[in-house]
Design a protein around this motif. Structure first.
Motif, PDB file in Angstrom:
ATOM      1  N   SER A   1      38.321  74.117  40.241  1.00  0.00           N
ATOM      2  CA  SER A   1      39.386  74.678  39.414  1.00  0.00           C
ATOM      3  C   SER A   1      40.744  74.261  39.976  1.00  0.00           C
ATOM      4  O   SER A   1      40.877  73.942  41.161  1.00  0.00           O
ATOM      5  CB  SER A   1      39.304  76.204  39.387  1.00  0.00           C
ATOM      6  OG  SER A   1      39.719  76.767  40.615  1.00  0.00           O
ATOM      7  N   ALA A   2      41.745  74.286  39.111  1.00  0.00           N
ATOM      8  CA  ALA A   2      43.086  73.906  39.539  1.00  0.00           C
ATOM      9  C   ALA A   2      43.635  74.873  40.586  1.00  0.00           C
ATOM     10  O   ALA A   2      44.380  74.474  41.486  1.00  0.00           O
ATOM     11  CB  ALA A   2      44.009  73.861  38.327  1.00  0.00           C
TER      12      ALA A   2
ATOM     13  N   PRO B   1      37.330  70.596  46.452  1.00  0.00           N
ATOM     14  CA  PRO B   1      38.477  69.889  45.863  1.00  0.00           C
ATOM     15  C   PRO B   1      39.805  70.328  46.471  1.00  0.00           C
ATOM     16  O   PRO B   1      40.022  71.506  46.742  1.00  0.00           O
ATOM     17  CB  PRO B   1      38.392  70.274  44.379  1.00  0.00           C
ATOM     18  CG  PRO B   1      36.943  70.578  44.157  1.00  0.00           C
ATOM     19  CD  PRO B   1      36.476  71.225  45.424  1.00  0.00           C
ATOM     20  N   GLY B   2      40.679  69.360  46.688  1.00  0.00           N
ATOM     21  CA  GLY B   2      41.994  69.641  47.241  1.00  0.00           C
ATOM     22  C   GLY B   2      42.063  69.512  48.747  1.00  0.00           C
ATOM     23  O   GLY B   2      43.155  69.499  49.322  1.00  0.00           O
ATOM     24  N   THR B   3      40.904  69.415  49.410  1.00  0.00           N
ATOM     25  CA  THR B   3      40.889  69.356  50.873  1.00  0.00           C
ATOM     26  C   THR B   3      41.398  68.009  51.377  1.00  0.00           C
ATOM     27  O   THR B   3      42.182  67.948  52.322  1.00  0.00           O
ATOM     28  CB  THR B   3      39.465  69.606  51.399  1.00  0.00           C
ATOM     29  OG1 THR B   3      39.016  70.871  50.925  1.00  0.00           O
ATOM     30  CG2 THR B   3      39.437  69.591  52.915  1.00  0.00           C
ATOM     31  N   SER B   4      40.956  66.915  50.783  1.00  0.00           N
ATOM     32  CA  SER B   4      41.237  65.538  51.162  1.00  0.00           C
ATOM     33  C   SER B   4      40.319  65.095  52.276  1.00  0.00           C
ATOM     34  O   SER B   4      40.397  65.594  53.406  1.00  0.00           O
ATOM     35  CB  SER B   4      42.698  65.319  51.585  1.00  0.00           C
ATOM     36  OG  SER B   4      42.868  64.027  52.160  1.00  0.00           O
TER      37      SER B   4
ATOM     38  N   ALA C   1      45.016  73.745  44.212  1.00  0.00           N
ATOM     39  CA  ALA C   1      46.374  74.075  44.666  1.00  0.00           C
ATOM     40  C   ALA C   1      46.345  74.795  46.009  1.00  0.00           C
ATOM     41  O   ALA C   1      47.127  74.496  46.919  1.00  0.00           O
ATOM     42  CB  ALA C   1      47.073  74.938  43.618  1.00  0.00           C
ATOM     43  N   THR C   2      45.416  75.743  46.151  1.00  0.00           N
ATOM     44  CA  THR C   2      45.325  76.527  47.387  1.00  0.00           C
ATOM     45  C   THR C   2      44.901  75.672  48.571  1.00  0.00           C
ATOM     46  O   THR C   2      45.519  75.724  49.652  1.00  0.00           O
ATOM     47  CB  THR C   2      44.321  77.683  47.206  1.00  0.00           C
ATOM     48  OG1 THR C   2      44.730  78.496  46.090  1.00  0.00           O
ATOM     49  CG2 THR C   2      44.255  78.540  48.457  1.00  0.00           C
ATOM     50  N   THR C   3      43.857  74.870  48.398  1.00  0.00           N
ATOM     51  CA  THR C   3      43.372  74.050  49.513  1.00  0.00           C
ATOM     52  C   THR C   3      44.361  72.940  49.861  1.00  0.00           C
ATOM     53  O   THR C   3      44.472  72.555  51.033  1.00  0.00           O
ATOM     54  CB  THR C   3      42.000  73.437  49.189  1.00  0.00           C
ATOM     55  OG1 THR C   3      42.072  72.757  47.920  1.00  0.00           O
ATOM     56  CG2 THR C   3      40.928  74.499  49.123  1.00  0.00           C
ATOM     57  N   THR C   4      45.078  72.436  48.878  1.00  0.00           N
ATOM     58  CA  THR C   4      46.105  71.435  49.156  1.00  0.00           C
ATOM     59  C   THR C   4      47.147  71.983  50.122  1.00  0.00           C
ATOM     60  O   THR C   4      47.562  71.301  51.070  1.00  0.00           O
ATOM     61  CB  THR C   4      46.782  70.984  47.844  1.00  0.00           C
ATOM     62  OG1 THR C   4      45.815  70.355  46.996  1.00  0.00           O
ATOM     63  CG2 THR C   4      47.904  69.996  48.120  1.00  0.00           C
ATOM     64  N   ILE C   5      47.547  73.218  49.921  1.00  0.00           N
ATOM     65  CA  ILE C   5      48.546  73.845  50.787  1.00  0.00           C
ATOM     66  C   ILE C   5      47.946  74.209  52.151  1.00  0.00           C
ATOM     67  O   ILE C   5      48.518  73.888  53.204  1.00  0.00           O
ATOM     68  CB  ILE C   5      49.129  75.102  50.111  1.00  0.00           C
ATOM     69  CG1 ILE C   5      49.950  74.694  48.881  1.00  0.00           C
ATOM     70  CG2 ILE C   5      49.985  75.903  51.092  1.00  0.00           C
ATOM     71  CD1 ILE C   5      50.396  75.863  48.023  1.00  0.00           C
ATOM     72  N   ILE C   6      46.794  74.872  52.154  1.00  0.00           N
ATOM     73  CA  ILE C   6      46.195  75.356  53.406  1.00  0.00           C
ATOM     74  C   ILE C   6      45.885  74.204  54.355  1.00  0.00           C
ATOM     75  O   ILE C   6      46.262  74.231  55.540  1.00  0.00           O
ATOM     76  CB  ILE C   6      44.926  76.181  53.118  1.00  0.00           C
ATOM     77  CG1 ILE C   6      45.297  77.501  52.448  1.00  0.00           C
ATOM     78  CG2 ILE C   6      44.143  76.433  54.410  1.00  0.00           C
ATOM     79  CD1 ILE C   6      44.103  78.316  51.991  1.00  0.00           C
TER      80      ILE C   6
ATOM     81  N   GLU D   1      30.550  72.200  42.060  1.00  0.00           N
ATOM     82  CA  GLU D   1      30.859  71.796  40.686  1.00  0.00           C
ATOM     83  C   GLU D   1      31.039  73.004  39.780  1.00  0.00           C
ATOM     84  O   GLU D   1      31.880  73.008  38.883  1.00  0.00           O
ATOM     85  CB  GLU D   1      29.739  70.900  40.143  1.00  0.00           C
ATOM     86  CG  GLU D   1      29.661  69.519  40.775  1.00  0.00           C
ATOM     87  CD  GLU D   1      30.763  68.610  40.286  1.00  0.00           C
ATOM     88  OE1 GLU D   1      31.345  68.890  39.224  1.00  0.00           O
ATOM     89  OE2 GLU D   1      31.049  67.623  40.984  1.00  0.00           O
ATOM     90  N   LEU D   2      30.268  74.055  40.013  1.00  0.00           N
ATOM     91  CA  LEU D   2      30.280  75.220  39.142  1.00  0.00           C
ATOM     92  C   LEU D   2      31.432  76.168  39.440  1.00  0.00           C
ATOM     93  O   LEU D   2      32.062  76.704  38.522  1.00  0.00           O
ATOM     94  CB  LEU D   2      28.943  75.969  39.274  1.00  0.00           C
ATOM     95  CG  LEU D   2      28.710  77.131  38.300  1.00  0.00           C
ATOM     96  CD1 LEU D   2      28.760  76.645  36.851  1.00  0.00           C
ATOM     97  CD2 LEU D   2      27.370  77.809  38.601  1.00  0.00           C
ATOM     98  N   TYR D   3      31.744  76.374  40.736  1.00  0.00           N
ATOM     99  CA  TYR D   3      32.665  77.443  41.108  1.00  0.00           C
ATOM    100  C   TYR D   3      33.990  76.988  41.732  1.00  0.00           C
ATOM    101  O   TYR D   3      34.947  77.772  41.755  1.00  0.00           O
ATOM    102  CB  TYR D   3      31.980  78.401  42.087  1.00  0.00           C
ATOM    103  CG  TYR D   3      30.803  79.127  41.496  1.00  0.00           C
ATOM    104  CD1 TYR D   3      30.978  80.149  40.548  1.00  0.00           C
ATOM    105  CD2 TYR D   3      29.502  78.806  41.863  1.00  0.00           C
ATOM    106  CE1 TYR D   3      29.902  80.818  40.000  1.00  0.00           C
ATOM    107  CE2 TYR D   3      28.413  79.471  41.323  1.00  0.00           C
ATOM    108  CZ  TYR D   3      28.617  80.475  40.389  1.00  0.00           C
ATOM    109  OH  TYR D   3      27.538  81.132  39.852  1.00  0.00           O
TER     110      TYR D   3
END
Length: 267
Positions: free
Chosen positions: A113-114, A162-165, A118-123, A108-110
């Motif tokens: 972020s957007a 976040p972004g991993t799914s 964005a990075t994890t969505t792509i990776i 939650e703290l670190y």
């Protein structure tokens, strides 16, 4: 929150909860583009109720069979394939519970972020493409064993980033172990039930202790919309993946991740 905002956010949550495209990546878009405020704890509970109801009702026969077999394995020593699968779901749930307790505050703290999204969505989109391309696609969910269930559970725990799914990373892990796309998706959906239930219960307890006033009409909008969209999503996804594979979702993830990066650079 307006009814329109509630409808759109619940629609997004319902569709993206079970598709391998990351719900967190989509839920930041309305606030980033339109400046919408955070939906709040009560609404989070509502959409969890809706998506949980969707997956339980869609798999109602399997859920009843697995739950009965699970109880029979405890009290009667049942060793059926249904009992084994039920225990594999329990094993797969443990890592996310442990990881959630230990890492929730850090994430939650670190990591919310957007740029992280964005990075994890792509990776993880590229990882899904690679594994789907090389997968053997020979096993069904009843061939799950403890080691594979535990490792898929660890993959599910990583989805707290976040972004991993959640569905994306668990389907990726199951495909890596040789399961068919349909079996990977079904196991991912079934193992989502205890996780969504626990997350919803946790948020519900926080809501009750917070004393925050809630708009019940907004909550009903969230529950119904997320239920319908999640139910439709599960049905369509299971019907289509055997023919089209994971490539369309990978392409979508890459476009979404790159779009987020362009938006962030321009803002």
């Amino acid at each position: 929150m307006s009814y329109f905002e509630a409808f759109i956010l619940a629609l997004i949550q319902g569709f993206t909860e079970f598709l391998p495209i990351s719900s967190s990546a989509h839920l930041i878009l309305p606030s980033a583009i339109f400046g919408w405020q955070d939906q709040g704890l009560a609404f989070d509970v509502a959409v969890h109720v809706g998506t949980l109801a969707a997956v339980v009702i869609y798999f109602r026969k399997e859920v009843l069979t697995l739950f009965s077999a699970f109880l029979a394995s405890i009290f009667k020593g049942d060793r059926s394939k249904e009992a084994k699968l039920a225990w594999m779901i329990v094993i797969a749930t443990i890592p996310a519970c442990v990881f959630g307790l230990l890492m929730k505050d850090f994430i939650e703290l670190y990591l919310r972020s957007a740029w992280v999204i964005a990075t994890t969505t792509i990776i993880f989109g590229l990882l899904l493409w690679y594994v789907d391309r090389c997968a053997l696609l020979t096993k069904d969910e009843y061939q799950m064993d403890r080691k594979k269930a535990l490792l898929i559970g660890i993959a599910q725990a990583l989805a707290m980033i976040p972004g991993t799914s959640r569905s994306g990373i668990t389907i990726t892990a199951a495909l890596y172990f040789g399961f068919t796309r349909e079996a990977a998706a079904r196991f991912s959906f079934l193992m989502s039930i205890p996780i969504i239930l626990l997350a919803g219960a946790y948020l519900g307890l926080k809501l009750m202790s917070s004393g925050v006033a809630v708009d019940t009409n907004i909550l009903y909008t969230g529950i119904v919309t997320s239920f319908v969209s999640a139910y439709v999503c599960i049905h369509v996804f299971l019907k289509l993946i055997s023919r089209m594979g994971m490539t369309p979702f990978v392409v979508y993830r890459l476009a979404l991740g790159l779009g987020l990066i362009v938006f962030l650079l321009a803002s």
